[in-house]
Design a protein around this motif. Structure first.
Motif, PDB file in Angstrom:
ATOM      1  N   THR A   4     -69.633  19.835 -14.128  1.00 21.78           N
ATOM      2  CA  THR A   4     -70.286  20.210 -15.379  1.00 21.78           C
ATOM      3  C   THR A   4     -71.599  19.462 -15.549  1.00 21.78           C
ATOM      4  OG1 THR A   4     -68.095  20.523 -16.341  1.00 21.78           O
ATOM      5  CG2 THR A   4     -69.951  20.406 -17.855  1.00 21.78           C
ATOM      6  N   HIS A   5     -71.605  18.177 -15.244  1.00 16.76           N
ATOM      7  CA  HIS A   5     -72.830  17.398 -15.396  1.00 16.76           C
ATOM      8  C   HIS A   5     -73.909  17.852 -14.412  1.00 16.76           C
ATOM      9  CE1 HIS A   5     -71.402  14.549 -18.342  1.00 16.76           C
ATOM     10  NE2 HIS A   5     -70.282  14.379 -17.646  1.00 16.76           N
ATOM     11  N   SER A   6     -73.538  18.180 -13.181  1.00 16.03           N
ATOM     12  CA  SER A   6     -74.542  18.619 -12.205  1.00 16.03           C
ATOM     13  C   SER A   6     -75.083  19.992 -12.578  1.00 16.03           C
ATOM     14  CB  SER A   6     -73.962  18.637 -10.792  1.00 16.03           C
ATOM     15  OG  SER A   6     -72.916  19.579 -10.711  1.00 16.03           O
ATOM     16  N   ALA A   7     -74.248  20.863 -13.150  1.00 22.58           N
ATOM     17  CA  ALA A   7     -74.721  22.181 -13.577  1.00 22.58           C
ATOM     18  C   ALA A   7     -75.680  22.045 -14.753  1.00 22.58           C
ATOM     19  CB  ALA A   7     -73.544  23.070 -13.955  1.00 22.58           C
ATOM     20  N   LEU A   8     -75.368  21.143 -15.678  1.00 24.94           N
ATOM     21  CA  LEU A   8     -76.265  20.924 -16.809  1.00 24.94           C
ATOM     22  C   LEU A   8     -77.575  20.282 -16.367  1.00 24.94           C
ATOM     23  CD1 LEU A   8     -73.789  19.681 -19.574  1.00 24.94           C
ATOM     24  CD2 LEU A   8     -74.960  21.877 -19.443  1.00 24.94           C
ATOM     25  N   ALA A   9     -77.504  19.374 -15.422  1.00 23.09           N
ATOM     26  CA  ALA A   9     -78.716  18.721 -14.944  1.00 23.09           C
ATOM     27  C   ALA A   9     -79.621  19.700 -14.218  1.00 23.09           C
ATOM     28  CB  ALA A   9     -78.355  17.561 -14.025  1.00 23.09           C
ATOM     29  N   SER A  10     -79.036  20.587 -13.416  1.00 24.35           N
ATOM     30  CA  SER A  10     -79.871  21.559 -12.708  1.00 24.35           C
ATOM     31  C   SER A  10     -80.435  22.593 -13.666  1.00 24.35           C
ATOM     32  CB  SER A  10     -79.080  22.240 -11.592  1.00 24.35           C
ATOM     33  OG  SER A  10     -78.041  23.025 -12.139  1.00 24.35           O
ATOM     34  N   ALA A  11     -79.692  22.944 -14.704  1.00 25.14           N
ATOM     35  CA  ALA A  11     -80.200  23.893 -15.695  1.00 25.14           C
ATOM     36  C   ALA A  11     -81.323  23.271 -16.505  1.00 25.14           C
ATOM     37  CB  ALA A  11     -79.069  24.343 -16.615  1.00 25.14           C
ATOM     38  N   ALA A  12     -81.251  21.993 -16.760  1.00 24.98           N
ATOM     39  CA  ALA A  12     -82.305  21.331 -17.521  1.00 24.98           C
ATOM     40  C   ALA A  12     -83.559  21.139 -16.674  1.00 24.98           C
ATOM     41  CB  ALA A  12     -81.818  19.978 -18.027  1.00 24.98           C
ATOM     42  N   ALA A  13     -83.386  20.975 -15.377  1.00 25.36           N
ATOM     43  CA  ALA A  13     -84.529  20.767 -14.499  1.00 25.36           C
ATOM     44  C   ALA A  13     -85.227  22.074 -14.155  1.00 25.36           C
ATOM     45  CB  ALA A  13     -84.085  20.077 -13.220  1.00 25.36           C
ATOM     46  N   ALA A  14     -84.567  23.206 -14.259  1.00 25.29           N
ATOM     47  CA  ALA A  14     -85.169  24.496 -13.929  1.00 25.29           C
ATOM     48  C   ALA A  14     -86.203  24.864 -14.985  1.00 25.29           C
ATOM     49  CB  ALA A  14     -84.088  25.566 -13.863  1.00 25.29           C
ATOM     50  N   PRO A  15     -87.338  25.394 -14.561  1.00 24.28           N
ATOM     51  CA  PRO A  15     -88.355  25.786 -15.527  1.00 24.28           C
ATOM     52  C   PRO A  15     -87.889  26.962 -16.371  1.00 24.28           C
ATOM     53  CG  PRO A  15     -88.991  26.475 -13.323  1.00 24.28           C
ATOM     54  CD  PRO A  15     -87.753  25.659 -13.192  1.00 24.28           C
ATOM     55  N   ALA A  16     -88.291  26.946 -17.614  1.00 27.35           N
ATOM     56  CA  ALA A  16     -87.920  28.021 -18.521  1.00 27.35           C
ATOM     57  C   ALA A  16     -88.694  29.283 -18.156  1.00 27.35           C
ATOM     58  CB  ALA A  16     -88.224  27.623 -19.964  1.00 27.35           C
ATOM     59  N   VAL A  18     -91.028  32.325 -18.527  1.00 24.26           N
ATOM     60  CA  VAL A  18     -92.236  32.497 -19.325  1.00 24.26           C
ATOM     61  C   VAL A  18     -92.472  33.982 -19.508  1.00 24.26           C
ATOM     62  CG1 VAL A  18     -94.709  32.072 -19.392  1.00 24.26           C
ATOM     63  CG2 VAL A  18     -93.202  30.366 -18.427  1.00 24.26           C
ATOM     64  N   ASP A  19     -92.770  34.361 -20.740  1.00 19.82           N
ATOM     65  CA  ASP A  19     -93.074  35.748 -21.045  1.00 19.82           C
ATOM     66  C   ASP A  19     -94.387  36.147 -20.371  1.00 19.82           C
ATOM     67  OD1 ASP A  19     -92.744  38.229 -22.261  1.00 19.82           O
ATOM     68  OD2 ASP A  19     -93.868  37.624 -24.042  1.00 19.82           O
ATOM     69  N   ALA A  20     -94.561  37.419 -20.134  1.00 18.49           N
ATOM     70  CA  ALA A  20     -95.752  37.906 -19.433  1.00 18.49           C
ATOM     71  C   ALA A  20     -97.032  37.642 -20.227  1.00 18.49           C
ATOM     72  CB  ALA A  20     -95.614  39.395 -19.157  1.00 18.49           C
ATOM     73  N   TYR A  21     -96.947  37.558 -21.527  1.00 16.77           N
ATOM     74  CA  TYR A  21     -98.143  37.378 -22.356  1.00 16.77           C
ATOM     75  C   TYR A  21     -98.294  35.972 -22.918  1.00 16.77           C
ATOM     76  CZ  TYR A  21     -98.306  42.405 -22.020  1.00 16.77           C
ATOM     77  OH  TYR A  21     -98.363  43.679 -21.534  1.00 16.77           O
ATOM     78  N   THR A  22     -97.479  35.041 -22.456  1.00 17.84           N
ATOM     79  CA  THR A  22     -97.580  33.663 -22.916  1.00 17.84           C
ATOM     80  C   THR A  22     -98.732  32.981 -22.197  1.00 17.84           C
ATOM     81  OG1 THR A  22     -95.195  33.580 -23.264  1.00 17.84           O
ATOM     82  CG2 THR A  22     -96.357  31.476 -23.112  1.00 17.84           C
ATOM     83  N   LEU A  23     -99.627  32.368 -22.958  1.00 23.05           N
ATOM     84  CA  LEU A  23    -100.767  31.670 -22.378  1.00 23.05           C
ATOM     85  C   LEU A  23    -100.387  30.219 -22.148  1.00 23.05           C
ATOM     86  CD1 LEU A  23    -103.715  31.881 -21.497  1.00 23.05           C
ATOM     87  CD2 LEU A  23    -104.353  31.171 -23.784  1.00 23.05           C
ATOM     88  N   THR A  24    -100.126  29.881 -20.896  1.00 20.84           N
ATOM     89  CA  THR A  24     -99.813  28.505 -20.541  1.00 20.84           C
ATOM     90  C   THR A  24    -101.106  27.787 -20.187  1.00 20.84           C
ATOM     91  OG1 THR A  24     -99.484  29.074 -18.214  1.00 20.84           O
ATOM     92  CG2 THR A  24     -97.554  29.196 -19.647  1.00 20.84           C
ATOM     93  N   ALA A  25    -101.040  26.483 -20.038  1.00 23.61           N
ATOM     94  CA  ALA A  25    -102.223  25.710 -19.687  1.00 23.61           C
ATOM     95  C   ALA A  25    -102.752  26.107 -18.308  1.00 23.61           C
ATOM     96  CB  ALA A  25    -101.900  24.223 -19.720  1.00 23.61           C
ATOM     97  N   ALA A  26    -101.851  26.351 -17.371  1.00 20.19           N
ATOM     98  CA  ALA A  26    -102.281  26.752 -16.027  1.00 20.19           C
ATOM     99  C   ALA A  26    -102.928  28.130 -16.040  1.00 20.19           C
ATOM    100  CB  ALA A  26    -101.091  26.734 -15.076  1.00 20.19           C
ATOM    101  N   ARG A  27    -102.385  29.032 -16.841  1.00 16.59           N
ATOM    102  CA  ARG A  27    -102.992  30.364 -16.957  1.00 16.59           C
ATOM    103  C   ARG A  27    -104.364  30.280 -17.602  1.00 16.59           C
ATOM    104  NH1 ARG A  27     -97.991  34.276 -18.898  1.00 16.59           N
ATOM    105  NH2 ARG A  27     -97.050  34.493 -16.830  1.00 16.59           N
ATOM    106  N   ASP A  85     -96.158  25.916  -8.968  1.00 22.42           N
ATOM    107  CA  ASP A  85     -94.772  25.749  -8.522  1.00 22.42           C
ATOM    108  C   ASP A  85     -94.161  27.043  -8.013  1.00 22.42           C
ATOM    109  OD1 ASP A  85     -94.820  23.092  -9.195  1.00 22.42           O
ATOM    110  OD2 ASP A  85     -94.025  23.431 -11.201  1.00 22.42           O
ATOM    111  N   GLY A  86     -94.619  28.156  -8.516  1.00 19.82           N
ATOM    112  CA  GLY A  86     -94.004  29.430  -8.135  1.00 19.82           C
ATOM    113  C   GLY A  86     -95.051  30.489  -7.877  1.00 19.82           C
ATOM    114  N   GLY A  87     -94.599  31.696  -7.781  1.00 19.97           N
ATOM    115  CA  GLY A  87     -95.481  32.815  -7.490  1.00 19.97           C
ATOM    116  C   GLY A  87     -95.983  33.494  -8.756  1.00 19.97           C
ATOM    117  N   PRO A  88     -96.465  34.704  -8.608  1.00 18.69           N
ATOM    118  CA  PRO A  88     -96.954  35.451  -9.771  1.00 18.69           C
ATOM    119  C   PRO A  88     -95.847  35.677 -10.803  1.00 18.69           C
ATOM    120  CG  PRO A  88     -97.644  36.502  -7.729  1.00 18.69           C
ATOM    121  CD  PRO A  88     -96.684  35.425  -7.358  1.00 18.69           C
ATOM    122  N   GLY A  89     -96.213  35.559 -12.062  1.00 17.73           N
ATOM    123  CA  GLY A  89     -95.254  35.786 -13.133  1.00 17.73           C
ATOM    124  C   GLY A  89     -94.502  34.555 -13.580  1.00 17.73           C
ATOM    125  N   THR A  90     -94.791  33.398 -12.989  1.00 21.16           N
ATOM    126  CA  THR A  90     -94.079  32.179 -13.365  1.00 21.16           C
ATOM    127  C   THR A  90     -94.817  31.382 -14.436  1.00 21.16           C
ATOM    128  OG1 THR A  90     -95.138  30.973 -11.564  1.00 21.16           O
ATOM    129  CG2 THR A  90     -93.000  31.961 -11.108  1.00 21.16           C
TER     130      THR A  90
END
Length: 126
Positions: A4-16, A18-27, A85-90
């Motif tokens: 349970t702890h490892s599943a929660l830790a990996s879920a917390a470390a995974a990036p959320a 992002v919606d297609a129209y969200t303006l992030t700093a990298a975008r 960190d990822g490809g298009p759409g991240t």
């Protein structure tokens, strides 16, 4: 550590997601670099067109601005692509970074052609 702890830790470390129209700093960074490259390409094209019409070699300043804008756009796009960190759409601005590289290279080529044309005609910059 339990399952349970490892599943929660990996879920917390995974990036959320992002919606297609969200303006992030990298975008935003990639978009600004792409727009700068586009502006440089437009200025380089105008300078190239002007250098062919006038014997005095007008367009040299526009060519230098296009070269500078193209260089900044290429560097900004490459840095953005390098840290993504990822490809298009991240939400990492991968598409904008690639567009900045292409537009910056176009601006550089147009600026370089203009400078070569003005240097080849024997016109001085005075």
């Amino acid at each position: 550590m339990s399952v349970t702890h490892s599943a929660l830790a990996s879920a917390a470390a995974a990036p959320a997601a992002v919606d297609a129209y969200t303006l992030t700093a990298a975008r935003a960074w990639a978009t600004a670099a792409a727009l700068l490259g586009l502006a440089g390409a437009i200025l380089g094209g105008r300078a190239l067109a002007r250098s062919g019409r006038r014997p005095a070699g007008d367009g040299r300043k526009g060519a230098l601005v296009a070269l500078a804008a193209g260089l900044i756009a290429v560097v900004g796009g490459v840095v953005n692509l390098a840290v993504a960190d990822g490809g298009p759409g991240t939400g990492n601005g991968v598409v904008g970074g690639a567009a900045a590289v292409v537009a910056g290279l176009t601006a550089g080529v147009l600026g370089g052609l203009t400078l070569a044309r003005s240097a080849g005609s024997g016109a001085s910059s005075r």
